[in-house]
Design an enzyme around this catalytic site. Sequence first.
Site, short mmCIF file in Angstrom:
data_model
loop_
_atom_site.label_atom_id
_atom_site.label_comp_id
_atom_site.label_asym_id
_atom_site.label_seq_id
_atom_site.Cartn_x
_atom_site.Cartn_y
_atom_site.Cartn_z
N ARG A 57 1.49 12.26 -9.08
CA ARG A 57 2.08 10.91 -8.71
C ARG A 57 3.49 10.70 -8.94
NH1 ARG A 57 -2.28 7.05 -7.50
NH2 ARG A 57 -4.08 7.65 -8.81
N ASP A 78 -4.89 5.38 5.50
CA ASP A 78 -5.60 6.32 6.30
C ASP A 78 -6.68 5.94 7.24
OD1 ASP A 78 -5.04 9.00 4.84
OD2 ASP A 78 -5.72 8.09 3.16
N LYS A 83 -1.23 6.90 8.55
CA LYS A 83 -1.83 7.92 9.24
C LYS A 83 -2.57 7.56 10.63
CE LYS A 83 -2.22 10.91 5.20
NZ LYS A 83 -3.22 11.74 4.37
N ASP A 90 -1.64 10.79 -5.16
CA ASP A 90 -2.17 11.69 -6.17
C ASP A 90 -3.31 12.75 -5.46
OD1 ASP A 90 -5.00 11.11 -7.83
OD2 ASP A 90 -4.15 9.73 -6.12
N PHE A 113 -2.41 15.90 3.87
CA PHE A 113 -2.74 15.76 2.39
C PHE A 113 -1.64 15.79 1.82
CE2 PHE A 113 -6.12 14.23 -0.47
CZ PHE A 113 -5.51 14.33 -1.78
N GLU A 149 0.86 -1.36 0.04
CA GLU A 149 0.07 -0.05 -0.02
C GLU A 149 0.91 1.48 -0.02
OE1 GLU A 149 -2.97 1.05 -0.31
OE2 GLU A 149 -4.41 -0.19 0.76
#
Length: 179
Positions: free
Chosen positions: A164, A102, A130, A158, A151, A98
Amino acid sequence: MPPEIERVVISEREIADKVAELAAAIDADYVGREVLLVGVLKGAVMVMADLARALRTPASMEFMAVSSYGSSTSSSGVVRILKDLDKDITGKHVLVVEDVIDSGLTLSWLLRNLQARGPASVEVCALLRKPEAAKVEVPVRYVGFDIGNEFVVGYGLDYAERYRGLPFLGLLRAEVYTA
């Protein structure tokens, strides 16, 4: 650096060093076994490619695409498989790769889905996690960096299919995604 990036959060060098460290840990854990890397598209492509090159353990690759975001910046928790695995994973040692974890909602769903397919084992390797954003506990064996609930984009991550290809992870200016 694009003007939409407020600052570099993790440098290209730090990423490369961490991927090498993760590969060494995976190599130590999978001695004598082959591992099937399952990359979660599209974000995991960069880390999976670099991880695969750094591994000494025999590894093959598969990809899945799942969606719970749409064009939003947070997970809806409703998961759809957009692209499934091309081969059977029964009896395989699966390592899900991954980019970022999140809420954990999508990953927990994906792990249940993969476990139901009869693999020998399923573990997770995530470049980023996170902890503040977590809504469910997900077992992650290999974690590159714990970061704040910011973010970030770059190195596969992206916003609206942009950024990206940046070689680092950068903080995206809030006005870009709140406009």
